[in-house]
Design a protein around this motif. Sequence first.
Motif, PDB file in Angstrom:
ATOM      1  N   ALA A  74      29.555   9.460 -56.137  1.00 45.29           N
ATOM      2  CA  ALA A  74      30.650   8.903 -56.946  1.00 45.29           C
ATOM      3  C   ALA A  74      31.966   9.602 -56.658  1.00 45.29           C
ATOM      4  O   ALA A  74      33.030   8.968 -56.575  1.00 45.29           O
ATOM      5  CB  ALA A  74      30.297   9.006 -58.433  1.00 45.29           C
ATOM      6  N   GLY A  75      31.914  10.937 -56.484  1.00 40.65           N
ATOM      7  CA  GLY A  75      33.138  11.691 -56.251  1.00 40.65           C
ATOM      8  C   GLY A  75      33.771  11.453 -54.903  1.00 40.65           C
ATOM      9  O   GLY A  75      34.924  11.834 -54.681  1.00 40.65           O
ATOM     10  N   HIS A  76      33.043  10.822 -53.966  1.00 40.64           N
ATOM     11  CA  HIS A  76      33.602  10.489 -52.649  1.00 40.64           C
ATOM     12  C   HIS A  76      34.414   9.199 -52.684  1.00 40.64           C
ATOM     13  O   HIS A  76      35.321   9.014 -51.854  1.00 40.64           O
ATOM     14  CB  HIS A  76      32.482  10.334 -51.613  1.00 40.64           C
ATOM     15  N   ILE A  77      34.070   8.306 -53.620  1.00 44.06           N
ATOM     16  CA  ILE A  77      34.712   6.983 -53.614  1.00 44.06           C
ATOM     17  C   ILE A  77      35.544   6.720 -54.864  1.00 44.06           C
ATOM     18  O   ILE A  77      36.233   5.702 -54.961  1.00 44.06           O
ATOM     19  CB  ILE A  77      33.650   5.863 -53.470  1.00 44.06           C
ATOM     20  N   LEU A  78      35.492   7.637 -55.830  1.00 43.03           N
ATOM     21  CA  LEU A  78      36.213   7.473 -57.089  1.00 43.03           C
ATOM     22  C   LEU A  78      36.860   8.796 -57.474  1.00 43.03           C
ATOM     23  O   LEU A  78      36.460   9.863 -56.996  1.00 43.03           O
ATOM     24  CB  LEU A  78      35.270   7.033 -58.219  1.00 43.03           C
ATOM     25  N   LEU A 163      35.152  10.076 -67.040  1.00 42.80           N
ATOM     26  CA  LEU A 163      36.196   9.109 -66.708  1.00 42.80           C
ATOM     27  C   LEU A 163      36.124   8.794 -65.216  1.00 42.80           C
ATOM     28  O   LEU A 163      36.304   9.674 -64.376  1.00 42.80           O
ATOM     29  CB  LEU A 163      37.568   9.695 -67.070  1.00 42.80           C
ATOM     30  N   PHE A 164      35.830   7.538 -64.908  1.00 39.21           N
ATOM     31  CA  PHE A 164      35.751   7.077 -63.510  1.00 39.21           C
ATOM     32  C   PHE A 164      36.983   6.219 -63.225  1.00 39.21           C
ATOM     33  O   PHE A 164      37.162   5.162 -63.830  1.00 39.21           O
ATOM     34  CB  PHE A 164      34.472   6.262 -63.280  1.00 39.21           C
ATOM     35  N   LYS A 165      37.812   6.686 -62.296  1.00 35.86           N
ATOM     36  CA  LYS A 165      39.045   5.985 -61.970  1.00 35.86           C
ATOM     37  C   LYS A 165      38.990   5.509 -60.513  1.00 35.86           C
ATOM     38  O   LYS A 165      38.512   6.239 -59.629  1.00 35.86           O
ATOM     39  CB  LYS A 165      40.259   6.909 -62.152  1.00 35.86           C
ATOM     40  N   LYS A 166      39.500   4.331 -60.305  1.00 39.74           N
ATOM     41  CA  LYS A 166      39.558   3.798 -58.947  1.00 39.74           C
ATOM     42  C   LYS A 166      40.641   4.534 -58.157  1.00 39.74           C
ATOM     43  O   LYS A 166      41.741   4.777 -58.667  1.00 39.74           O
ATOM     44  CB  LYS A 166      39.863   2.305 -58.986  1.00 39.74           C
ATOM     45  N   ILE A 167      40.312   4.903 -56.930  1.00 39.47           N
ATOM     46  CA  ILE A 167      41.323   5.476 -56.041  1.00 39.47           C
ATOM     47  C   ILE A 167      42.227   4.337 -55.578  1.00 39.47           C
ATOM     48  O   ILE A 167      41.729   3.315 -55.072  1.00 39.47           O
ATOM     49  CB  ILE A 167      40.669   6.183 -54.841  1.00 39.47           C
ATOM     50  N   PRO A 168      43.518   4.423 -55.809  1.00 39.28           N
ATOM     51  CA  PRO A 168      44.423   3.306 -55.489  1.00 39.28           C
ATOM     52  C   PRO A 168      44.277   2.816 -54.048  1.00 39.28           C
ATOM     53  O   PRO A 168      44.005   3.599 -53.131  1.00 39.28           O
ATOM     54  CB  PRO A 168      45.823   3.909 -55.729  1.00 39.28           C
ATOM     55  N   GLU A 169      44.441   1.511 -53.896  1.00 40.71           N
ATOM     56  CA  GLU A 169      44.449   0.865 -52.577  1.00 40.71           C
ATOM     57  C   GLU A 169      43.124   1.012 -51.841  1.00 40.71           C
ATOM     58  O   GLU A 169      43.092   1.072 -50.602  1.00 40.71           O
ATOM     59  CB  GLU A 169      45.586   1.438 -51.698  1.00 40.71           C
ATOM     60  N   THR A 170      42.027   1.085 -52.582  1.00 43.76           N
ATOM     61  CA  THR A 170      40.704   1.135 -51.941  1.00 43.76           C
ATOM     62  C   THR A 170      39.869  -0.053 -52.397  1.00 43.76           C
ATOM     63  O   THR A 170      40.064  -0.581 -53.495  1.00 43.76           O
ATOM     64  CB  THR A 170      39.955   2.436 -52.298  1.00 43.76           C
ATOM     65  N   ARG A 206      30.065  13.638 -60.638  1.00 41.26           N
ATOM     66  CA  ARG A 206      30.763  13.581 -59.350  1.00 41.26           C
ATOM     67  C   ARG A 206      29.793  13.488 -58.173  1.00 41.26           C
ATOM     68  O   ARG A 206      30.103  12.879 -57.145  1.00 41.26           O
ATOM     69  CB  ARG A 206      31.659  14.806 -59.195  1.00 41.26           C
ATOM     70  N   ASN A 207      28.628  14.089 -58.335  1.00 46.71           N
ATOM     71  CA  ASN A 207      27.643  14.100 -57.243  1.00 46.71           C
ATOM     72  C   ASN A 207      26.570  13.015 -57.401  1.00 46.71           C
ATOM     73  O   ASN A 207      25.558  13.035 -56.704  1.00 46.71           O
ATOM     74  CB  ASN A 207      26.978  15.476 -57.153  1.00 46.71           C
ATOM     75  N   LEU A 208      26.817  12.087 -58.296  1.00 49.80           N
ATOM     76  CA  LEU A 208      25.869  10.996 -58.522  1.00 49.80           C
ATOM     77  C   LEU A 208      25.751  10.117 -57.276  1.00 49.80           C
ATOM     78  O   LEU A 208      26.751   9.568 -56.790  1.00 49.80           O
ATOM     79  CB  LEU A 208      26.334  10.137 -59.706  1.00 49.80           C
ATOM     80  N   PRO A 209      24.522   9.943 -56.736  1.00 53.08           N
ATOM     81  CA  PRO A 209      24.351   9.041 -55.575  1.00 53.08           C
ATOM     82  C   PRO A 209      24.656   7.584 -55.968  1.00 53.08           C
ATOM     83  O   PRO A 209      24.233   7.118 -57.038  1.00 53.08           O
ATOM     84  CB  PRO A 209      22.879   9.215 -55.208  1.00 53.08           C
ATOM     85  N   VAL A 210      25.389   6.889 -55.101  1.00 52.34           N
ATOM     86  CA  VAL A 210      25.772   5.495 -55.351  1.00 52.34           C
ATOM     87  C   VAL A 210      25.467   4.671 -54.099  1.00 52.34           C
ATOM     88  O   VAL A 210      25.901   5.029 -53.000  1.00 52.34           O
ATOM     89  CB  VAL A 210      27.281   5.380 -55.686  1.00 52.34           C
ATOM     90  N   PRO A 211      24.719   3.545 -54.252  1.00 59.05           N
ATOM     91  CA  PRO A 211      24.514   2.646 -53.104  1.00 59.05           C
ATOM     92  C   PRO A 211      25.755   1.769 -52.938  1.00 59.05           C
ATOM     93  O   PRO A 211      26.092   1.005 -53.839  1.00 59.05           O
ATOM     94  CB  PRO A 211      23.295   1.829 -53.522  1.00 59.05           C
ATOM     95  N   LEU A 212      26.434   1.885 -51.817  1.00 66.83           N
ATOM     96  CA  LEU A 212      27.705   1.183 -51.644  1.00 66.83           C
ATOM     97  C   LEU A 212      27.586   0.037 -50.652  1.00 66.83           C
ATOM     98  O   LEU A 212      27.361   0.257 -49.461  1.00 66.83           O
ATOM     99  CB  LEU A 212      28.778   2.170 -51.169  1.00 66.83           C
ATOM    100  N   PRO A 213      27.761  -1.222 -51.123  1.00 65.24           N
ATOM    101  CA  PRO A 213      27.798  -2.366 -50.201  1.00 65.24           C
ATOM    102  C   PRO A 213      29.230  -2.574 -49.699  1.00 65.24           C
ATOM    103  O   PRO A 213      30.180  -2.033 -50.265  1.00 65.24           O
ATOM    104  CB  PRO A 213      27.369  -3.546 -51.086  1.00 65.24           C
ATOM    105  N   PRO A 214      29.426  -3.390 -48.667  1.00 66.55           N
ATOM    106  CA  PRO A 214      30.774  -3.811 -48.284  1.00 66.55           C
ATOM    107  C   PRO A 214      31.466  -4.476 -49.477  1.00 66.55           C
ATOM    108  O   PRO A 214      30.809  -4.967 -50.404  1.00 66.55           O
ATOM    109  CB  PRO A 214      30.532  -4.812 -47.148  1.00 66.55           C
TER     110      PRO A 214
END
Length: 487
Positions: A74-78, A163-170, A206-214
């Motif tokens: 989660a911490g890599h993409i958010l 609090l999970f926030k979207k990284i802008p422009e991603t 932050r270290n929660l594994p997340v399966p990420l699709p396109p």
Amino acid sequence: MENQQLKKSVYFSAFKGEFYKSINSYNADILLSEIKQVRNQLIQSKKIGNYKVLDIDVENNLWDIPSNWAWTRAGHILDVRDGTHDTPKYVSDEGFPLITSKNLKNNTLDFSNVKLISNEDHFAIQKRSKVDKDDILFAMIGTIGNPVIVKEDREFSIKNVGLFKKIPETNINMEYIFFYLDFISDMLRKNSSGAVQSFVSLKVLRNLPVPLPPFEDQQIIVDYLNEINVHLSKIDQKIKKLNTLQLNFPFQLEKSILQYAMQGKLVNQDNSDESASTLLKRISEKKEQMVKEKVIKKEKTLPPITEEEIPFDIPDTWEWVRLKNISTFGNFNQASPEKIKSDDWVLDLEELEKNTGRILEQKKASEKMIKSNKYKFNQNDVLYGKLRPYLNKVTIAPHEGYCTTEIFPITLIKGVYPKYIQYVLMSPYFLNYAHSLSYGVKMPRLGTTQIANALIPLPPANEQIKIVEKIEEMIKPVRNLSLLNER
């Protein structure tokens, strides 16, 4: 399969990429690379924090996913933060709401009963964890999980909330993240820390594994789960309705049995039985004798029964009578507290079980503070709870004693079976009668006159006994079913 289990199964299938075959040639690894680049730029410009997130490898994969997906954290993409852990100063008004885990309910934000904090504390917390529209909140303590997407622009602070926030422009769909957090909450709860109160740390989130699709596949999954949730909601409503019917069925069946009994439809009539009119004549003669012997006072003539009063037809061998016709009702024997002996039984209304007439406990006067007058009752008297008559508290006295004046003792004349009258007073038609004539809004009561004038369908004496035997034969398995439902 229960509805919640079905939901978990559907979600699991979605996050394994099983419900559809992706035709997307875009690989999530490319998406991860793009997000990493943007994230590093924001870290350098100090717009988001530079916190450490563990690398992920095959051993961290929770399950198999399609080849064009990628496992990440989660911490890599958010941008993953949490609220304050301190207790700010609360104010009575003109402050900002402080949202805690208790305010995350059913995946919605509940601002009722929320505490307010000072402007100073609010702005200090904002520097650490400012909440914006489309952010996701996640309960970190107590009932872990229950994620909520913030749907509106409203200023508030958070405490012990992830609090999970979207990284802008991603290209991250926050609804996809919401559904995943909702699904994975069970796992986080099972692995939570805390002996007294469960909690998950910010490091875990932050270290929660997340399966990420396109990105396009994220939207397909979101659309699919939204549609599924509509159907699951309808199923849930039907299950709740079915459960309500199941819980109410024994009670409704018991009411039907009693109503059939009152209409003479439960047992066959025996023409050899003494008719109710003959029984009624003997009762009248007995009461006249009791007046002469000064056992009871001379009664006023009761109003005649009119056709309009009669609620339903009864067999020809029965008679409609008023309760006072077949009892000494109204001749109450009141006793002051000093006349009640310490070992006398004193019955209060709360000691009667509603709808069954079961006596929950018998307490002696010495076990209570007796401050008011009580009614004396005899063995086999029918005891009728006049306060809130919809509770249907009616019983038969197993032996003599005293009762609150909110209970009417009814002494019946020989030839009238007490157990039959108990069932009459508990039957649907009598409940409707009591409800229609009760007075008082908060604490409705049935008056003495209304009870005295109440209509009773009177069968021959032998038939009364047969009816009671049949009722109890039929009601026993029904009440057993009620007990099973309660368990």
